[in-house]
Design an enzyme around this catalytic site. Structure first.
Site, PDB file in Angstrom:
ATOM      1  N   GLY A 167       0.855  -1.193   0.000  1.00  0.00           N
ATOM      2  CA  GLY A 167       0.000   0.000   0.000  1.00  0.00           C
ATOM      3  C   GLY A 167       0.887   1.237   0.000  1.00  0.00           C
ATOM      4  CB  ILE A 221       3.221   1.980   4.687  1.00  0.00           C
ATOM      5  CG1 ILE A 221       2.387   3.012   5.459  1.00  0.00           C
ATOM      6  CG2 ILE A 221       4.480   1.611   5.463  1.00  0.00           C
ATOM      7  CD1 ILE A 221       1.850   2.541   6.804  1.00  0.00           C
ATOM      8  NE  ARG A 274      -6.131  -7.009   0.266  1.00  0.00           N
ATOM      9  CZ  ARG A 274      -7.021  -6.102   0.676  1.00  0.00           C
ATOM     10  NH1 ARG A 274      -8.257  -6.440   0.828  1.00  0.00           N
ATOM     11  NH2 ARG A 274      -6.653  -4.866   0.954  1.00  0.00           N
ATOM     12  NE  ARG A 313      -1.618  -3.348  14.429  1.00  0.00           N
ATOM     13  CZ  ARG A 313      -1.182  -2.127  14.100  1.00  0.00           C
ATOM     14  NH1 ARG A 313       0.075  -1.932  13.754  1.00  0.00           N
ATOM     15  NH2 ARG A 313      -1.999  -1.094  14.133  1.00  0.00           N
ATOM     16  CD  GLU A 315       3.073  -4.701  19.561  1.00  0.00           C
ATOM     17  OE1 GLU A 315       2.345  -3.723  19.818  1.00  0.00           O
ATOM     18  OE2 GLU A 315       3.494  -4.955  18.427  1.00  0.00           O
ATOM     19  CG  HIS A 335       3.440  -0.901  17.745  1.00  0.00           C
ATOM     20  ND1 HIS A 335       2.419  -1.799  17.725  1.00  0.00           N
ATOM     21  CD2 HIS A 335       3.196  -0.067  16.702  1.00  0.00           C
ATOM     22  CE1 HIS A 335       1.601  -1.541  16.727  1.00  0.00           C
ATOM     23  NE2 HIS A 335       2.054  -0.476  16.086  1.00  0.00           N
TER      24      HIS A 335
HETATM   25  C1  DGY Z   1      -0.547   2.174  13.127  1.00  0.00           C
HETATM   26  O1  DGY Z   1      -0.930   3.341  13.064  1.00  0.00           O
HETATM   27  O2  DGY Z   1      -1.307   1.215  12.957  1.00  0.00           O
HETATM   28  C2  DGY Z   1       0.892   1.929  13.412  1.00  0.00           C
HETATM   29  O3  DGY Z   1       1.116   0.634  13.799  1.00  0.00           O
HETATM   30  C3  DGY Z   1       1.401   2.892  14.433  1.00  0.00           C
HETATM   31  O4  DGY Z   1       2.796   2.786  14.531  1.00  0.00           O
END
Ligand code: DGY
Length: 320
Positions: free
Chosen positions: A155, A157, A177, A236, A265, A284
């Site tokens: 995406g 990012i 995807r 994640r 976490e 994170h």
């Molecule tokens: C999010 O915004 O989902 C990121 O994991 C934050 O770092």
């Protein structure tokens, strides 16, 4: 008397706190940490909006405590802790914060990619423990230039990470995807997951956590990766089977892992992953810059105010 009550379950950035305070009755939790569950449930009884700072599961059991809720807005792009279907069934739109955190998260991913190759954090630890001059066990590192980066999840990012990796002269392949229409422009190549795992020297996870990506990397898929490959995870923790990752690193099949996210976490200080010499873990914090966290907070406020006004949210999950 202000018309609406907004509950925030954790500390808000000052800009968001001030803006909400002007217009609504804000029941916040500015002392740090997360609002205790019983306080949250009590406050939700009268809440028109929930500003989530994360760290809670938002599902039917919580929604049932909030009969007046008109909108849920979370200050993150990921929303795997929210049962969106349950919210939708109650007519509650869900807001998140895409876009505004792309550069901050991509920078962190790039830093971890570099660290996985060049062991900057381990080098610092080596020096700090008074071992400068002792070459072993530290040894040499590897180049990014000429290597293949495989990005899973392409995406905004993912593509921002690809551009950074290209500055380091990496070849970038990806799996997503859907194949992107701008592959040629981005200079990246779409491949199957199997091809990516077999070809990549560095595998980088930038994918959403959902039913189909949970434990996407597991014993079998780690075995499909090249011996000596490196893993970077900024998505994640649940996308990776932690025990399988531990085994792959401990056996040396994977050379290194650099993770901003883990499962569980927070990761306990005595977790076995932290006993490994070939791992870097950050807590994170990929989006945790002043500018980005302010932008995420203000987008969350905008989502809340739009939801209270019965308008489409500026960033609404599931709306194109
Ligand atoms: C999010 O915004 O989902 C990121 O994991 C934050 O770092």
């Amino acid at each position: 008397m202000k018309e609406y009550v907004v509950v925030a379950n954790g500390k808000l950035r000052q800009c968001a706190y001030d803006k909400l305070n002007e217009t609504v009755t804000l029941l916040g939790w500015q002392q740090g940490g997360k609002m205790p569950r019983e306080v949250l449930e009590e406050r939700l009884a009268n809440a028109d909006a929930l500003y989530s700072t994360g760290g809670i599961r938002i599902a039917e059991s919580l929604l049932a405590k909030a009969p007046k809720l008109k909108v849920v807005a979370q200050a993150s792009v990921g929303y795997d802790n929210i049962d969106v279907a349950a919210c939708t069934a109650r007519g509650i739109p869900v807001g998140n914060t895409p876009g505004v955190l792309v550069d901050a998260v991509a920078d962190t991913a790039y830093a971890l990619l570099l660290d996985s190759a060049r062991r900057i954090v381990k080098a610092h630890e080596h020096v700090a423990s008074g071992k400068w001059g002792e070459r072993k066990p530290f040894g040499l590192t590897v180049d990014l230039a000429g290597k293949t980066l495989g990005i899973i999840g392409m995406g905004d990012i993912g593509s921002a990470i690809a551009k950074r990796a290209q500055v380091s002269k990496m070849r970038v392949i990806y799996n997503n995807r859907h194949q992107r229409p701008d592959d040629a422009e981005l200079g990246v190549t779409f491949v199957s997951k199997e091809e990516l795992l077999a070809e990549a020297d560095f595998v980088l996870l930038a994918v959403t956590l959902n039913e189909s990506t949970k434990h996407l990397l597991n014993k079998e898929t780690f075995a499909m990766m090249k011996k000596g490959a490196r893993l970077i995870n900024i998505s994640r923790g649940g996308v990776v089977d932690t025990d399988a990752l531990y085994d792959a690193l401990a056996s040396g099949h994977l050379a290194y892992a650099a993770l901003d996210v883990t499962d569980p976490e927070p990761l306990p200080g005595d977790h076995k992953l932290l006993t490994l010499p070939n791992i870097t873990i950050t807590p994170h914090m990929a989006s945790a810059t002043v500018e980005t966290r302010d932008a995420m907070a203000m987008l969350t406020v905008d989502n809340i105010l739009a939801g209270l006004a019965g308008k489409p949210l500026p960033a609404q999950v599931g709306r194109k």
